[in-house]
Structures are given as C-alpha cells and as structure tokens.
Scaffold this active site. Sequence first.
Site, PDB file in Angstrom:
ATOM      1  CB  THR A 120     -24.034 -82.276 114.874  1.00  0.00           C
ATOM      2  OG1 THR A 120     -24.278 -83.401 115.718  1.00  0.00           O
ATOM      3  CG2 THR A 120     -23.305 -82.786 113.637  1.00  0.00           C
ATOM      4  CG  ASP A 121     -22.785 -84.308 119.736  1.00  0.00           C
ATOM      5  OD1 ASP A 121     -23.490 -84.615 118.747  1.00  0.00           O
ATOM      6  OD2 ASP A 121     -23.122 -84.572 120.911  1.00  0.00           O
ATOM      7  CD  GLU A 122     -25.351 -87.482 115.401  1.00  0.00           C
ATOM      8  OE1 GLU A 122     -25.186 -88.383 114.558  1.00  0.00           O
ATOM      9  OE2 GLU A 122     -26.467 -87.094 115.772  1.00  0.00           O
TER      10      GLU A 122
ATOM     11  CE1 TYR B  94     -26.842 -84.049 110.492  1.00  0.00           C
ATOM     12  CE2 TYR B  94     -26.385 -85.484 112.366  1.00  0.00           C
ATOM     13  CZ  TYR B  94     -26.634 -84.222 111.844  1.00  0.00           C
ATOM     14  OH  TYR B  94     -26.661 -83.129 112.681  1.00  0.00           O
TER      15      TYR B  94
ATOM     16  CE  LYS C 129     -24.298 -79.844 110.346  1.00  0.00           C
ATOM     17  NZ  LYS C 129     -24.836 -78.519 109.909  1.00  0.00           N
TER      18      LYS C 129
END
Length: 354
Positions: free
Chosen positions: A132-134, A158, A162
């Site tokens: 993810t970009d997060e 989260y 990741k």
Amino acid sequence: MIFVTGGAGFIGSNFILNWLNKHNEPVVNIDKLTYAGNLENLKSVENNPNYIFAKVDLLDQKALADLVAKHKPRAILNFAAESHVDRSIHGPGEFIQTNIVGTFNLLQVAREYWSALADAEKKAFRFLHVSTDEVYGSLELNDPAFKETNTYQPNSPYSASKAASDHLVRAYHHTYGMPTVTTNCSNNYGPYQFPEKLIPIVIHNALKGKDLPIYGDGSNIRDWLYVVDHCEAIELALDKGRLGETYNVGGWNEKKNIEVVDTICATLDKLRPRADGKSYLTQKVFVKDRPGHDKRYAIDATKIEKELGWKPKENFETGLAKTIKWYLDNETWVANVVSGNYREWLDKNYEGRK
C-alpha cells in the site's frame, strides 16, 4: 500454477476473476476467510477446473508448506492482509499477526521451496507482494506524489504492519536472493469491496437512508485506483517486473473525501432517486476525525508506466460509474455480507464521533 493468498478478499478475488478470464493456468486461492473474505465473490468460477480453494491461515506454516509441496506453484502472489486503518486502531494485534508474521511464514515456505527447485524452475519462480501507499506516511498539499524512493513513515498500526512486511520481502531478496517484486498501490475501489471502506459504505448507507459519515471536514485527499486496473498492473509486474524492485501503482486521481461522497450522491440521485425527492446529499454527517488521520496520499506511477507500459484505463468518473452500477445490480451480495458483526463494527467505530 500460481498461488494467490487472500484471494477471497476484495483485490484478491478481482485478480483471480481477471486471471481465469484471460489464462488457462490454474490458480490456488489460499484464504482463512475472515470477515472480509467472501467466497461469494468467486461463485462464478467455483466449478472452474482451473480454480482451487484452500482454507488455510498464513500463521499455519506447515499447512502452507504442504500446499506448496502438493501443487508446486511457479509464482506466489501475496494479497492476504488485514487492511482497514480503523480496525487496526481498535485491534492492532491481528494486523501484526497476519501482515507481519503471516508474510514471514509465507516467505519462509517460499524460500525453502524455491531453493530446492531445478535451475530453470528456480529462475522462473516469482514472489509478488501486494502492499500500500500508506507505508510512505502522509503528504502535505503541495508535496510531490510518493515515488518508490520515498522514505517509509507509516502512521497507523495498519501501515506500520504493511511496512514491516515490505521490509521482510526486501530482506529475503537481498539476503537469500529470492526473486521478489513488490507493488504499492493507492486506494482501490470497485466490485466486491466490503462496505467498511469509504465508497461502498457511502453507497450502502445512502440506499438504506442512513447517515453518510465523513471524518473531520472531509478534506483528506486520496488517489483512487479502479481495482481491475490494479489487477492488470500486478499481472504485468509478475510477468515483467525487475527482481527486487518496487512499483508504485496509482490511478492519477486525487480527490478529497468530500468530493468522493458528493459525486456518489449526485450519481445515485440520477440512477436511484430517493422516494421523497430529496438528494442523498442531505444524509451527509461530519463526524469526529479518526486518530492520526493522514492528510493526503498520492502515487507517482511513472516508473511502472515507463518500465512495464502500464497505465490505468479508468479515470475516477468512469470507474466510479461502473462501481456504483455494480452495487446497484448486486444488492443481494451486499445484504449477505452486511451481517450482525458488520453492524456491531459500525456501532463501535462511529459511536461517540457525532
């Protein structure tokens, strides 16, 4: 034969449907079927001889090893993840287990299997990790979009979990020479998305006459990527991606959350007008912001376009129109996934925010 972990989830199931529609190569779907894992997503292929389902938890390393030994995949694609920021705030432990320990177990099993392959098969094997970009943190309004070279600065349990999984994949490539590729995507939307994320929850609540909850003032910005475009990018990265590399996958569609909600309401006003003649916009409710809410995400997808020739086919308007139509045409699917557990979750997450 390829393996897809988390294949009963939103992105994983879309990938499997897309794959089986285009290829005659079998796929094993490995999923432990949490609340967001739904085999109904794959009902259209359940009798396809090229589709095999295995109910296995990534925390069960022996079960994973047995599956690999039995089916001998040429590639493993890791979609499996706990992926909802709000849930990670309420219960971070599951995210640590699934996203970090689960990825570690999968890497361990894959490494042992890959190491024992004959030279030609060893060279052809791939481990593709979907992220993810997060992991990159948050951007200010005038900051350039995230590139693959951005420093990791995760801000939620989260995204931290990741980020850790991404680092493990990188380490297994650099330490053991494992043939890995990682993709980091922006916010996905489309068919079969569990109604906890912004777009499906707004569609669902609007049709049910419920409040449309918007965090803060709705000014948080996300880059929106239609899920089928994402699946095409993953397939290209699997086929042509350079080993050990990361590819950012984005839709080039930055929108404020409030813009997304307003667009959904305007579309539903046309396609499914309210009985009282009022606009769905009247259902908007601004609620207390979630802790550590990142201001803006944006993906620079130049690298994957230049190296692999991928760019999204859908813009936000066309992708959203397809998504809304799918939810209107599949209300039975929505009704089946919106269980008592789902209602309890909504109460827990939004209680006291108004």
